[in-house]
Design an enzyme around this catalytic site. Sequence first.
Site, PDB file in Angstrom:
ATOM      1  N   GLU A  74       0.848  -1.195   0.000  1.00 31.42           N
ATOM      2  CA  GLU A  74       0.000   0.000   0.000  1.00 31.42           C
ATOM      3  C   GLU A  74       0.884   1.247   0.000  1.00 31.42           C
ATOM      4  OE1 GLU A  74      -2.308  -0.308   3.754  1.00 31.42           O
ATOM      5  OE2 GLU A  74      -1.214   1.505   4.208  1.00 31.42           O
TER       6      GLU A  74
ATOM      7  N   ARG B 186     -11.788   1.315  17.477  1.00 24.48           N
ATOM      8  CA  ARG B 186     -12.211   0.003  17.998  1.00 24.48           C
ATOM      9  C   ARG B 186     -12.959  -0.832  16.960  1.00 24.48           C
ATOM     10  NH1 ARG B 186     -12.103  -1.003  23.422  1.00 24.48           N
ATOM     11  NH2 ARG B 186     -11.239   0.660  24.677  1.00 24.48           N
TER      12      ARG B 186
ATOM     13  N   CYS C  98      -3.338  -4.530   4.074  1.00 24.63           N
ATOM     14  CA  CYS C  98      -2.276  -5.415   4.577  1.00 24.63           C
ATOM     15  C   CYS C  98      -2.298  -6.819   3.977  1.00 24.63           C
ATOM     16  CB  CYS C  98      -2.346  -5.505   6.095  1.00 24.63           C
ATOM     17  SG  CYS C  98      -2.038  -3.922   6.897  1.00 24.63           S
TER      18      CYS C  98
ATOM     19  N   HIS D 175      -2.083 -12.161  10.757  1.00 24.13           N
ATOM     20  CA  HIS D 175      -1.700 -10.767  10.536  1.00 24.13           C
ATOM     21  C   HIS D 175      -1.556 -10.118  11.906  1.00 24.13           C
ATOM     22  CE1 HIS D 175      -1.312  -6.796   9.055  1.00 24.13           C
ATOM     23  NE2 HIS D 175      -2.453  -6.381   9.583  1.00 24.13           N
TER      24      HIS D 175
ATOM     25  N   THR E 299     -12.095  -1.458  14.144  1.00 23.21           N
ATOM     26  CA  THR E 299     -11.139  -2.262  13.367  1.00 23.21           C
ATOM     27  C   THR E 299     -10.937  -3.663  13.972  1.00 23.21           C
ATOM     28  OG1 THR E 299      -9.235  -1.433  14.596  1.00 23.21           O
ATOM     29  CG2 THR E 299      -9.847  -0.220  12.609  1.00 23.21           C
TER      30      THR E 299
ATOM     31  N   ASN F 244       3.972  -3.348  12.602  1.00 21.72           N
ATOM     32  CA  ASN F 244       3.117  -3.922  11.561  1.00 21.72           C
ATOM     33  C   ASN F 244       3.699  -3.546  10.195  1.00 21.72           C
ATOM     34  OD1 ASN F 244       1.132  -4.666   9.779  1.00 21.72           O
ATOM     35  ND2 ASN F 244      -0.462  -3.344  10.620  1.00 21.72           N
TER      36      ASN F 244
END
Lengths: 135, 351
Positions: free
Chosen positions: B84, B205, B116, B240, B207, B272
């Site tokens: 990305e 949150r 991701c 992930h 997410t 990440n």
Amino acid sequence: MVFRFRIPSHWRAKPFRYRLIVYRCEDCGMVHQYPAIICRKCRSTRLRHTQLPQTAKLLSFTVVRQAPVGFEELAPYIVGVVEFEDGTRLVTQLTDCEPEELKIGMEVEAVVRKITQDGPSGLIIYGFKFRPRIV
Amino acid sequence: MRDLVKITGIAIHGYGGYVPRYRIKSEEIARVWGKGEGELPVKEKTVNNLDEDTITMAIEAAKYAIARAEIDPKKIGAVNIGSESHPYAVKPSGTIVAEALGTSPSIFSADFEFACKAGSEAMQMIIGLVGSGMIEYGIAIGSDTAQGRPGDALEYTAAAGAAAFVIGKTGNNVAAEFEASKSYVTDMPDFWRRDYERYPVHTSRFTGEPAYFHHTLSAINALMEEDGYKLSDFDYFIFHQPNAKFPYVAAKMLGIPIQKVEPGMLSHIIGNTYSACSLLGLVKVLDEAKPGQRILITSYGSGAGSDSFVLKVCEGIIEKRQKAPTLARLLQRATYIDYARYLRHRDKIRV
């Protein structure tokens, strides 16, 4: 748009800048960075393209603090001379290291990095640099 | 154990991971923004060097993958990169990477984007190309120099790294064979970056439960139901890792022992790495797994979706591991920088 770098020149230099492909004279051994028809040293037409090794020995280095146009964002950066197994020497930037970590004679390896860019909207020039070898 | 194997005869011939040398500690970011150190999402994260971007890191990881595969780059028929943070909005990263690797010009190349999970998406496409017989070998790469707005929660985790895999038909000397795969996607407004914007926005949150956990668990559960696997069939689970906590929560929800999750965890020490995140977890596991062991890797990309793959480690892993630096060796290079230098490395200082 006015380009600060000569784009056709960069395009021609890709094999050398990305993979260290050179044109070596089979008569005198002179190494040419770009495709050549006649050797610049001995005028031989017997030129063969070959890839330089990906590892070399550090012969010398210095720190550039007053950078030329196009390299200001990187300064201070290290420029060194490296020597391949066959004796070919190359001037190159050194990356992923501080000057105090470098030792003359140490083994370094080729990596492809951003060399410079033609402002925020122009071309990004990629090419080889060397760093202390990771083993 | 299972009735249906969805992927047959496709294997990883070589793998490679790359993380930059530089690190910033979360407590240094917290110091600048006046935040407490109690609930920091990771311990530290990787930061790209001034001359590194998605393309240069992809080249580094792919060179290691080719070294382990021990194949002539001219045999590679596709170079796919998921990211990305492609350096150009219009000009493919894949063509630059392919030329730097020395592939033939007669290849398929594409840049993938799916937050991701762009890296695992690239992997799905290579598996399809090899499986259909269109190519002999292909390289799937996940690479990112992720963006996080200064002061935002993402700044603690948005990191840099790359992972690459040379995939081809299976043989006597392969690292791991694919057995099955399952993807699950929905329209999920949890995280996005609009055109011409420098930084993404997220819905805090939101997410978690409906985004990360729902998609991750849905892909895994579908794999269990449709392909007949049991959780006990696996020796390693790789998730992930948007932070150091979510994978363990997902494992608890599924009833997976922590010991099978820990070997694939990296986000607590590198952050990440977005498209490279779960794939670097796979690199770390391949650096230590034994032949015969089975791996379940599940990516997650906002927007949103998950790709789940089942891999069986093969005999070739022992020999291949030595052909390039391990991830542990690359992690040893860690050099810590302060927030001011971090701003310079991330091009956040505009004059």
